[in-house]
Structure formats: C-alpha cells, structure tokens
Design an enzyme around this catalytic site. Structure first.
Site, short mmCIF file in Angstrom:
data_model
loop_
_atom_site.label_atom_id
_atom_site.label_comp_id
_atom_site.label_asym_id
_atom_site.label_seq_id
_atom_site.Cartn_x
_atom_site.Cartn_y
_atom_site.Cartn_z
N VAL A 356 0.82 -1.21 0.00
CA VAL A 356 0.00 0.00 0.00
C VAL A 356 0.86 1.27 0.00
CG1 VAL A 356 -1.95 -1.08 1.21
CG2 VAL A 356 -0.23 0.16 2.53
N SER A 434 -6.80 5.31 15.48
CA SER A 434 -6.47 4.60 16.71
C SER A 434 -6.67 5.56 17.89
CB SER A 434 -5.00 4.17 16.65
OG SER A 434 -4.54 3.90 17.95
N TYR A 447 3.02 7.02 14.94
CA TYR A 447 1.74 6.33 14.73
C TYR A 447 0.56 7.28 15.01
CZ TYR A 447 -1.62 2.45 15.46
OH TYR A 447 -2.68 1.60 15.41
N SER A 449 0.48 10.50 14.80
CA SER A 449 0.40 11.51 13.74
C SER A 449 -0.29 10.93 12.51
CB SER A 449 1.79 12.00 13.33
OG SER A 449 2.47 12.46 14.45
N LYS A 451 -2.24 8.34 12.33
CA LYS A 451 -3.63 7.93 12.58
C LYS A 451 -4.56 9.14 12.66
CE LYS A 451 -3.67 3.47 12.63
NZ LYS A 451 -4.14 2.84 11.38
N ARG A 482 -1.29 -9.11 16.49
CA ARG A 482 0.16 -9.05 16.78
C ARG A 482 0.60 -7.62 17.13
NH1 ARG A 482 3.08 -9.70 10.91
NH2 ARG A 482 2.27 -7.77 10.04
P1 NAI Z 1 -2.09 -6.84 12.09
O1 NAI Z 1 -0.60 -6.64 12.15
O2 NAI Z 1 -2.62 -8.15 12.49
O3 NAI Z 1 -2.62 -6.49 10.66
C1 NAI Z 1 -2.03 -5.53 9.82
C2 NAI Z 1 -1.81 -6.19 8.49
O4 NAI Z 1 -1.34 -5.20 7.57
C3 NAI Z 1 -0.75 -7.29 8.54
O5 NAI Z 1 -1.29 -8.50 8.07
C4 NAI Z 1 0.37 -6.76 7.64
O6 NAI Z 1 1.02 -7.79 6.91
C5 NAI Z 1 -0.39 -5.82 6.72
N1 NAI Z 1 0.49 -4.80 6.16
C6 NAI Z 1 1.44 -4.09 6.79
N2 NAI Z 1 2.05 -3.27 5.94
C7 NAI Z 1 1.48 -3.46 4.75
C8 NAI Z 1 1.68 -2.87 3.46
N3 NAI Z 1 2.62 -1.95 3.27
N4 NAI Z 1 0.91 -3.28 2.42
C9 NAI Z 1 -0.04 -4.24 2.61
N5 NAI Z 1 -0.25 -4.84 3.81
C10 NAI Z 1 0.50 -4.43 4.85
O7 NAI Z 1 -2.72 -5.68 12.99
P2 NAI Z 1 -4.23 -5.31 13.39
O8 NAI Z 1 -4.26 -5.10 14.84
O9 NAI Z 1 -5.18 -6.21 12.77
O10 NAI Z 1 -4.33 -3.85 12.74
C11 NAI Z 1 -5.18 -3.50 11.69
C12 NAI Z 1 -5.30 -1.98 11.69
O11 NAI Z 1 -5.95 -1.55 12.88
C13 NAI Z 1 -4.00 -1.22 11.65
O12 NAI Z 1 -4.15 -0.09 10.82
C14 NAI Z 1 -3.80 -0.80 13.07
O13 NAI Z 1 -3.00 0.35 13.18
C15 NAI Z 1 -5.20 -0.53 13.49
N6 NAI Z 1 -5.41 -0.54 14.92
C16 NAI Z 1 -5.39 -1.70 15.60
C17 NAI Z 1 -5.62 -1.71 16.95
C18 NAI Z 1 -5.70 -2.97 17.73
O14 NAI Z 1 -6.07 -2.90 18.90
N7 NAI Z 1 -5.37 -4.13 17.14
C19 NAI Z 1 -5.82 -0.45 17.69
C20 NAI Z 1 -5.92 0.70 16.87
C21 NAI Z 1 -5.69 0.64 15.53
#
Ligand code: NAI
Length: 709
Positions: A356, A434, A447, A449, A451, A482
């Site tokens: 992305v 977030s 992060y 900034s 978000k 993770r």
């Molecule tokens: P996660 O690490 O399980 O999922 C993120 C996914 O994005 C991973 O599978 C990763 O391979 C993929 N990814 C990373 N860089 C990429 C790129 N350049 N191109 C394509 N794919 C890419 O984490 P999670 O927790 O599921 O997070 C999802 C979203 O939610 C993120 O934007 C995170 O910042 C946001 N978030 C999550 C929170 C939580 O409590 N888990 C809290 C607040 C926000």
C-alpha cells in the site's frame, strides 16, 4: 444505426417515482385481481403484488433500451428476473439506479441487451433488483460474444399444480394505466403495422397474472414471501384469451413454472423460476458488492474479509505479508490463507500482495478488484505497522515508515478507488485510526500523527464524496492482534476478539450506513462515537485597546475554553459562519466544565424558540436526496406559522406558511412542545388527533429522521 456498445457500465438514473395505494390497486386490477383477491384491491389491509415492481419502474426500463440506441422496431422483452429484498410498501417514492451490464451478439438473429437495476423505497429499504433482457432483432452481427445459455430446464413430467384464469377483452386498457402506454396494446392500426391482427396483451400483464397465481398457490395471501421471480417471454397472448399456469415444485421454497394458452396450446411464458419463503428481515448484506481490504492477511483485516464475504461481498484480500514493523520482505501466504478460508465457506475472494505504501501498489490493489470483479464498492484502509519509540529516539526512518503505510498507504489505495466510486455514484470507504491518534499514547508520535492525519483525510474526502453517495468514515478499533499482543495485559487481551470490532466496520461499509465523516471506537463489545466539538467561545474586542491582550485571554479563559453547547461542524465554512455570527451578536456563555455538549440539544422553551433552533437539530447526513417543504401551523397563545425548506442537504426555517408545501403539520402549542421534548411520541400524537397532517403523510415521517430531538 449501430448499437451503442459504450452504453455498457454507464450509470443510469436515479429515476424516482411517487406512488400511492391507488397505483397499487390499479396495477392489481390490470393483472386480473378482483373480489377473489381483495387483499390487492382494497386500501384496508392492502398488499402489493410483487410484480408491481416492474410496472413501477417502467420509465427506468425505457432508459436501458434508449441508452443502447437499439432499433425500437425490433425490440422485444425477452427475459425478466426480479429479486425481492423487502416487501413493497403500499405507497411512497421509489428510486431506481442501474446500468446496461452486457450486450451480446446473436448474429443475424439480433442482439441481446441485459440491464440491471436496484430500487430503493423512500423508507430507506432496498426493495428489489431487476435484471431485464431485451432482444433487439435488427441489431445483431456486430462481432460481439454470444449470450450465455439460460440453464433453467422445465421437468419432463406433469405439473404438480395447474390453475387457469381468464384475461378480459379490455385487459390491456386497464394494464396500460400502470405505465406501459405503447399503442401496440390499444391501437388496431398500430398493431396491424407491427404484424398483429389486433392489439396484443402486454407481456408484463401476463407476467403479473402469473405472479398473482403463483402466490395464490404457493404462499396464499403472503405476497411478502416472494423472493425471486424469473422467466422468458415466448409468445404474445391476445386480450380475452385464457391463461393456464403450470407449476412444478422443485425443492423447499423453489418452483418452476410456465404459462400456456389453453386455447392454442402455445407456451406464452417459459423457463419460469419462483423462489419463496421468509425474507431475512433487516440483515446487513453485501450481495454483489466488491470490497477491498488492505492488510487483510491477519488480525482485524482478516475478520473483516471473512465477514464481508459471508454476507455476500466479493473480496480482494490484500496483504504484503510482512513483519509487524514492516521491515521484513513480504510473503503471499497470509493473503492466500484468508482467500482459502473464504472460498471454503462458499464465498468469493482473490488475493493481492501489493504494498500500500507506493502509488503503484495502491493502483495495483484496485486494479485487481477491477480485473476480478469489475468494480469496487467498499475500501477498508486497514494495513498497518508499528515502530514505537519515545520521541527523542524516533529516527526519521521510523517516523517515515509508519506514515508511509498508514497515511500514504491510505492515499495511494483510496485515490484509484475513489475515482471508480465517484464515476459509479456509490462507495463506502473506511479509514482506520487509533485511540493513540485520537487521544495520544506514550512512544507513538509517528503512529499517532499518521492515525490522526487519516481523520483529516476523511474530513475533506467526505465532502468531496457526499454528492456521489461515497461515504467516508473512520474506525478506531481495539483488538487482539500481533500489534497489541505485547501492549495489553493478557487477561484483557483475551477479551479483545477482532469480531467485537468487525460488526461496526461492516455497518459503516453497508448501504444503509447513515453517517458520513464520523469516527467510531469499537472493541470488546463497547462502541461509541468520537467527535470534534467546538465551543461557542467568546468575543473579545479589546475594549478601548485595538486588539485583545494576553490578559484579556487569561481573564476570559474559562469562557473561551468551555465546550458547553459546543457544536460539531460539517466543514470549514460552517465554523467560519459561526465566527461571523458571533462577531455580530456575541454569545453570553457563562463558561463551565468541559462537557460532551454535542449531545445536548439547544434549549427550546417556546414554540418560537424551537423554530429558531430548528436548523441546529438538522441532521444533514440523514437528509441526502430529501427535497421537501414543511408547513407548521401551531395553534394556541404561543403558536404561529412557520415553514421549513429542506433541499440539497440544507435546512432553512422562516415565519409564515409556504404557498406550496409537501405537507402541513397542525398542532396545539403545548402538544407541540411536549412532542419536541420527547414527552409525546409522534405516533401517539397522530393517532390521538393531537397531530394533524395534511398533504404527503409519508414525507412528514422524514421530520423524525432529519431532525434530532
Ligand atoms: P495486524 O498486524 O494483524 O494487521 C495488519 C496487516 O497489515 C498485517 O497483516 C500486515 O502484513 C499488513 N500490512 C502491513 N504493511 C502493509 C503494506 N505496506 N501493504 C499491505 N499490507 C500491509 O494488525 P491489526 O491489529 O489487525 O491492525 C489493523 C489496523 O488496525 C491497523 O491499521 C492498526 O494500526 C489498526 N489498529 C489496531 C488496533 C488494535 O487494537 N489491534 C488499535 C488501533 C488501531
């Protein structure tokens, strides 16, 4: 003239049509209903024959034909499929949008044109999908692909049910009043010119007879149980001819059918399918929607992908498959595994492994949706990485990497998606912020900034998308993944299943999503809205000085800081407008504690106060497509007359009644104040006669929707 092959994919509509119970009854009479089907002919407990739908969108159907520039002399209605999503109300306004989906070539036999449309009711419900197939006899031979075969096979055995009915000599004269006024069905000379002995019955009239008889025999008295009706028109029927409907029960909830003319033995309608049963009420569905989810190889994105697919969406599962901090090389396995899971559960999905964080990656992600499914309706910007460090240790590469994935990543993917959505006039985009961005978190300046920047991105994109029905909202999740496994205490981590978040993400991506430009926190079963509230402020002119001084600010700091009676603004202009208003009439706010005052309605002590503050109660998002004028005639000492104009998502209220109102609301002053204070429910006021509505009663119901209490 050759067919316009560029018509394929071009958005048609919206076409709107108001209808009342009289249109419903007129249609029923046109398709042979009478005293034996009084439920379709008497306004008391009236029901709608589902095939009314096709007559009601007749004007839209002509658009499909006209757009292709076919030779009208050779036009035949070949096939018709109707998928019913909700029972058809007995009155209201229908809005239909669609497109020509395919044009096939049958050589010297002609061309086949397929058009699909969706129709919504003014109550917000999607009512039905129509797939119409037109046969253009003189337009074949342009070198296009041949049409796919209709796979329906009528069983080679006696029908399970056979029923007969009779059309009258005058049938087309009644039926045509429902919309299709083609002279072929009324004018003898015209019919002769078209090669018929006399005016023929409308094919859709026979279709309406069949629909009524199918319901009578399969779900008696319950037209709301019709779920799908498809058929092919074979031959015309003459007015006065009998009709024999043959039905083969295939499985629970499905029958095949055919209409025969018992006088000639001709099959008039063939290859009929009728599906019936309970329509799942109010389910949030994504049938035929195409969803792109970035970072869907794990965590939250995976859950969104599985659930969208389970509810009918075709999904592009994007994931680079990298490490948590985005430093290691990606692998395709994460996205592939989710695609396998979706397919194993009977859904449709393709994997995409692009990054992305680059413009080419963003473009390629959207291109994979276009290649696999032809469009994109939903985009969830979810991909994310973390590189936490306290600020002094935050080196430029760690700052940059996080902004590249979260903020620039959302830009790279959203830009090509938004182009498609804008052109088609529909889209749902979800940003992922977030709590760290909204409220702050130690060690996450990069992060936070990124978000919070996504909120700014949404704030402007929501304005640019609003008139194309592209809604942009933001979710702030809390979930076990993770990214959070080493941040949250283990006992809390266990309660953070991503499925607690996905319900909100899905709703915000649904057709019925009522908001545009809103932020929702979601996690562990707790949901709330976060908003940017701006206080009413204070005007300080500096007294005898030219400008206010720092001491003036100090002395008025409580008033300046107060959020009491604060507002959320839709856009910059609204805030500037309030500044200008404050400068001409400075508010006398007394300050006070910080409050989530956005939920506090402005005070309405008298009827006239209420109308003064009515624009503050206006819910702009709920007023999309609404064009009405309400008159209010409030009797009693505190009463008076006002009118309110709602158009283009704006609301203006003025004293005096308008000459031409959509509807007029009449009430006593105390009843009115009780109703506005929530003490007197509108339905109770109406049924007890305290509230009298003249004009379009249906539209008066919008008041509750577009003005918050
Ligand atoms: P996660 O690490 O399980 O999922 C993120 C996914 O994005 C991973 O599978 C990763 O391979 C993929 N990814 C990373 N860089 C990429 C790129 N350049 N191109 C394509 N794919 C890419 O984490 P999670 O927790 O599921 O997070 C999802 C979203 O939610 C993120 O934007 C995170 O910042 C946001 N978030 C999550 C929170 C939580 O409590 N888990 C809290 C607040 C926000």
């Amino acid at each position: 003239m050759a067919l316009n092959l560029d018509a394929v994919g071009k958005k048609l509509g919206p076409v709107t049509r108001d209808y009342t119970w009289k249109d419903v009854v007129l249609y029923a009479l046109g398709v042979g209903a009478g005293f034996s089907n009084l439920e379709y002919c008497y306004e008391k407990d009236l029901k709608v024959i589902p095939s009314f739908s096709i007559a009601a969108i007749f004007e839209f159907l002509t658009k499909i034909a006209l757009e292709t520039e076919l030779n009208l002399a050779g036009l035949l209605h070949a096939e018709q499929e109707l998928i019913f999503h909700n029972p058809i109300p007995t009155e209201g306004t229908l809005k239909t949008e669609g497109q020509v989906t395919d044009i096939y070539d049958k050589g010297d036999k002609g061309a086949i044109i397929v058009g699909q449309s969706e129709t919504w009711h003014s109550n917000g419900e999607k009512l039905f999908t129509s797939i119409i197939t037109l046969f253009a006899r003189f337009d074949g031979g342009f070198g296009g692909k041949n049409a796919p075969k209709n796979e329906v096979v009528i069983p080679d055995r006696q029908p399970d049910i056979e029923v007969e009915d009779q059309t009258s000599e005058d049938q087309p004269l009644i039926y045509r009043l429902s919309g299709d006024v083609n002279p072929l069905h009324v004018d003898k000379d015209f019919a002769k010119m078209a090669g018929f002995e006399k005016p023929i019955l409308h094919g859709l009239c026979t279709h309406g007879f069949a629909c009524r008889l199918l319901i009578d025999n399969l779900v008696p008295g319950q037209p709301e149980k019709a779920r799908r009706m498809a058929c092919r028109f074979s031959r015309p029927l003459m007015p006065g001819d009998p009709i024999r409907l043959q039905i083969w029960k295939e499985s629970d909830g499905q029958a095949l059918w055919r209409v025969v003319n018992p006088k000639t033995g001709d099959t008039v309608i063939d290859l009929g399918v009728f599906e019936y049963g309970d329509i799942p009420k109010d389910e949030v569905r994504f049938d035929d929607r195409v969803a792109v989810i970035t970072g869907a190889g794990g965590g939250l994105g995976r859950t969104y992908a599985l659930q969208l697919a389970a509810r009918g969406a075709k999904v592009v599962v994007n994931d680079l498959g990298g490490s948590r901090d985005g430093s290691s090389k990606g692998s395709s396995s994460a996205a592939d595994k989710v695609v396998e899971e979706i397919k194993a559960a009977g859904g449709e999905a393709v994997a995409n492994y692009d990054n992305v964080a680059t413009p080419e990656g963003g473009q390629a992600i959207i291109q994979s949706a276009l290649d696999a499914f032809g469009t994109v309706d939903i985009l969830i910007n979810n991909a994310g990485i973390l590189r936490d460090k306290s600020f002094v240790k935050m080196e430029p590469e760690n700052w940059q990497a996080v902004l590249d994935v979260h903020l620039h990543g959302a830009y790279h993917v959203t830009r090509p998606a938004f182009k498609v959505m804008k052109e088609k006039g529909y889209g749902r985009i979800l940003m992922t912020t977030s709590a760290a961005g909204l409220y702050g978190n130690f060690g996450q300046t990069n992060y936070s900034s990124a978000k919070m920047a996504l909120v700014g991105f949404m704030n402007t994109l929501k304005i640019e998308g609003a008139k194309y029905d592209v809604k942009v909202n933001t979710i702030a999740p809390i979930a076990a993944s993770r990214l959070t496994e080493d941040i949250m205490p283990p006992d809390i981590f266990e309660k953070m299943d991503p499925e607690f978040v996905s319900a909100m993400a899905l709703y915000l991506c649904s057709e019925r999503c009522p908001v545009n430009g809103s932020i929702y926190n979601a996690g562990m079963g707790f949901f709330n809205r976060a908003g940017l509230v701006t206080g009413p402020g204070a005007v300080l002119d500096g007294g005898d000085k030219d400008f206010p001084s720092a001491e003036d600010i100090r002395d008025n700091f409580t008033r300046i800081s107060s959020l009491k009676n604060g507002r959320e603004y839709w856009q910059l202009n609204d805030q500037v407008g309030d500044v200008l208003t404050a400068l001409t009439a400075p508010p006398q706010a007394d300050g006070g504690e910080t409050e989530a005052a956005a939920e506090t309605p402005a005070g309405a002590g008298s009827v006239s106060d209420y109308f003064d503050s009515m624009p503050d109660h206006f819910v702009k998002d709920a007023a999309a497509g609404v064009d009405v004028v309400f008159n209010f005639i409030i009797s009693g000492g505190g009463g008076g007359e006002w009118h309110c104009v709602v158009k283009d998502q704006t609301c203006t209220v003025n004293q005096g009644a308008a000459d031409q109102a959509t509807c007029t609301i009449k009430m006593g002053d105390t009843d009115f104040l009780d109703m506005m204070a929530g003490k007197l429910p509108p339905m109770q006021a109406f049924s007890s006669g305290k509230l009298v509505i003249e004009g379009d009663v249906m539209k008066s119901q919008l008041i509750e929707k577009i003005f918050k209490q």
